[in-house]
Design a protein around this motif. Structure first.
Motif, short mmCIF file in Angstrom:
data_model
loop_
_atom_site.label_atom_id
_atom_site.label_comp_id
_atom_site.label_asym_id
_atom_site.label_seq_id
_atom_site.Cartn_x
_atom_site.Cartn_y
_atom_site.Cartn_z
N LEU A 109 5.29 -0.04 10.45
CA LEU A 109 4.57 0.49 9.30
C LEU A 109 4.90 -0.28 8.02
N SER A 110 6.17 -0.60 7.82
CA SER A 110 6.55 -1.30 6.59
C SER A 110 5.98 -2.71 6.57
N MET A 111 5.94 -3.38 7.73
CA MET A 111 5.31 -4.69 7.78
C MET A 111 3.80 -4.59 7.61
N GLY A 112 3.24 -3.46 8.04
CA GLY A 112 1.82 -3.22 7.80
C GLY A 112 1.53 -3.07 6.32
N VAL A 113 2.44 -2.40 5.59
CA VAL A 113 2.31 -2.29 4.14
C VAL A 113 2.38 -3.67 3.51
N TRP A 114 3.37 -4.47 3.90
CA TRP A 114 3.51 -5.80 3.30
C TRP A 114 2.27 -6.67 3.58
N ALA A 115 1.74 -6.57 4.79
CA ALA A 115 0.59 -7.39 5.15
C ALA A 115 -0.63 -7.08 4.29
N LEU A 116 -0.60 -5.95 3.57
CA LEU A 116 -1.72 -5.58 2.71
C LEU A 116 -1.76 -6.38 1.41
N TRP A 117 -0.66 -7.07 1.08
CA TRP A 117 -0.59 -7.70 -0.25
C TRP A 117 -1.73 -8.68 -0.50
N MET A 118 -2.05 -9.48 0.50
CA MET A 118 -3.12 -10.46 0.30
C MET A 118 -4.51 -9.83 0.26
N PRO A 119 -4.91 -8.99 1.22
CA PRO A 119 -6.27 -8.44 1.15
C PRO A 119 -6.48 -7.51 -0.04
N VAL A 120 -5.48 -6.69 -0.38
CA VAL A 120 -5.65 -5.80 -1.53
C VAL A 120 -5.76 -6.62 -2.81
N GLY A 121 -4.85 -7.59 -2.97
CA GLY A 121 -4.90 -8.43 -4.16
C GLY A 121 -6.18 -9.22 -4.25
N SER A 122 -6.64 -9.75 -3.12
CA SER A 122 -7.88 -10.52 -3.10
C SER A 122 -9.08 -9.64 -3.47
N SER A 123 -9.13 -8.44 -2.90
CA SER A 123 -10.24 -7.53 -3.21
C SER A 123 -10.26 -7.19 -4.69
N LEU A 124 -9.09 -6.89 -5.25
CA LEU A 124 -9.02 -6.53 -6.66
C LEU A 124 -9.47 -7.67 -7.56
N ILE A 125 -9.04 -8.89 -7.25
CA ILE A 125 -9.39 -10.01 -8.11
C ILE A 125 -10.88 -10.32 -8.02
N PHE A 126 -11.47 -10.16 -6.83
CA PHE A 126 -12.92 -10.37 -6.69
C PHE A 126 -13.69 -9.29 -7.46
N LEU A 127 -13.21 -8.05 -7.40
CA LEU A 127 -13.90 -6.96 -8.09
C LEU A 127 -13.75 -7.07 -9.61
N LEU A 128 -12.59 -7.54 -10.07
CA LEU A 128 -12.34 -7.67 -11.50
C LEU A 128 -12.96 -8.94 -12.08
N ALA A 129 -13.21 -9.92 -11.22
CA ALA A 129 -13.64 -11.24 -11.69
C ALA A 129 -14.88 -11.21 -12.59
N PRO A 130 -15.96 -10.50 -12.21
CA PRO A 130 -17.15 -10.51 -13.09
C PRO A 130 -16.83 -10.04 -14.50
N LEU A 131 -16.02 -8.99 -14.62
CA LEU A 131 -15.65 -8.46 -15.93
C LEU A 131 -14.78 -9.45 -16.70
N LEU A 132 -13.79 -10.02 -16.03
CA LEU A 132 -12.87 -10.95 -16.68
C LEU A 132 -13.56 -12.24 -17.07
#
Length: 390
Positions: A131-154
């Motif tokens: 489970l903890s490694m599953g949490v860590w593995a989220l760092w790239m997809p969550v960060g990528s999704s956020l930056i793509f979603l924020l990109a138009p505004l920024l």
């Protein structure tokens, strides 16, 4: 340890988000960079991949630093670099300076990539490792999704330089939280790592990570550009649709963590999912436009997301002691860095100025098959992960 320190695990995840912002921001900024700095697709590939140069050069060294100085110290240093390096973007006015700035950011990224999971391993009880490694593995997809979603505004608010600073702001938010985490005592182990068919298991894992990151980051780098130029979407539409891939990848990460927690062996799960990755990607590339293509892209992201979770879960199984986990992860992420460093520029070269996207299909379909083949070599060396201690 008897209980997992989930607060510490989530703080490490926050550091990973800052690293993901740093690594991924070149993709949604590609069209603006092309207009402002007059970059070609090949140069965009190098802007994306240059952040991985430090990973290639310093991955193993970073693992040794974690062993010597402790995961928390190295993680804090990496986050501090991610705060400072983006500030120089305001003075960047050509491709050369941008590549130098990206290389500097890469030093912070590799320190986070190695020290983050090493600290998580130390903060997790053995039963929670999946489970903890599953949490860590989220760092790239969550960060990528956020930056793509924020990109138009920024991008609308201040162009690509404003988008560039977002990773530094994220790192700045994490920095004070690191002060609340316990320090982990480490010592340098002297045992040999187990071997697989004459090749060190961690090195084999690094090759697998190189194949994965080379394919995935190439797709992620050019997806907005591809959607804009081939399917004639607006920049905002392309950025938002591109966010689908890392968002679904996140679901795959979580699914992988649950499957590992239920007792599935990481190497076997890795091999099965790699075969599915190739099959779903082939379907995406051959079925063209429409709702079915979007659904297949989502399915592709889901099965792709399971693969990095299995890689990080496999890493501690090659460690001879809890303290050597950082070294194993350092070797693995060196492979990841090599994939990121060489993948996007190679795909940019294959596409070329004629926009021949079909020239990349063979490469992108073959890489998951290589992962599946190599994963079968890891199956014979499955061992329970080492117990952890703080």
């Amino acid at each position: 340890m008897k209980t997992s320190n989930w607060f510490g695990i989530w703080v490490c995840f926050g550091a990973g988000l800052a690293a993901a912002f740093t690594m991924t921001k070149a993709s949604p900024a590609a069209l603006d960079l092309t207009a402002d700095l007059h970059l070609s697709l090949l140069q965009i590939g190098w802007v994306m991949s240059m952040v991985a140069l430090a990973t290639v050069l310093l991955g193993v060294i970073s693992g040794r630093l974690v062993q010597r100085y402790g995961a928390l110290t190295i993680l804090s240093g990496g986050v501090l670099i991610l705060v400072i390096a983006p500030l120089t973007s305001w003075h960047v006015n050509d491709a050369t300076l941008l590549l130098v700035e990206r290389a500097a950011e890469g030093v912070g990224v590799i320190l986070v990539m190695v020290a983050g999971p090493a600290l998580i391993i130390a903060l997790s009880k053995p039963g929670d490792m999946g489970l903890s490694m599953g949490v860590w593995a989220l760092w790239m997809p969550v960060g990528s999704s956020l930056i793509f979603l924020l990109a138009p505004l920024l991008l609308a608010g201040g162009g690509w330089r404003t988008l560039w600073l977002s990773s530094g702001i994220m790192a700045l938010l994490v920095l004070p939280l690191l002060l609340k985490l316990p320090r982990v005592n480490v010592s340098v182990p002297r045992q040999r790592l187990p071997t697989a068919t004459g090749i060190d298991g961690p090195i084999l894992l690094g090759i697998i990570f190189a194949c994965f990151s080379g394919g995935f980051f190439s797709i992620l780098t050019y997806l907005p550009t591809y959607l804009h130029t081939v399917h004639e979407l607006t920049k905002t539409q392309a950025s938002l649709l591109a966010a689908l891939l890392p968002a679904v990848l996140m679901c795959g990460n979580m699914l992988g963590g649950v499957l590992l927690h239920r007792g599935l062996q990481p190497a076997r799960l890795m091999a099965a999912c790699a075969l599915l990755v190739s099959a779903t990607l082939w379907s995406v590339l051959t079925l063209g436009d429409g709702v079915s293509a979007i659904a297949l892209l989502a399915l592709f992201g889901l099965v792709t997301g399971i693969v990095p979770t299995t890689i990080f879960a496999q890493a501690p199984r090659f460690a001879t002691s809890p303290d050597s986990a950082g070294m194993v992860i350092g070797i693995a992420v060196t492979g990841q860095g090599m994939g990121i460093f060489f993948g996007p520029p190679l795909v940019g070269y294959l596409v070329g100025p004629t926009q021949n996207w079909a020239a990349t299909h063979t490469l992108l379909l073959a890489l998951p098959l290589v992962i599946a083949a190599l994963a079968t070599q890891l199956v014979r060396f499955e061992q329970p992960p080492p117990s952890t201690a703080t």
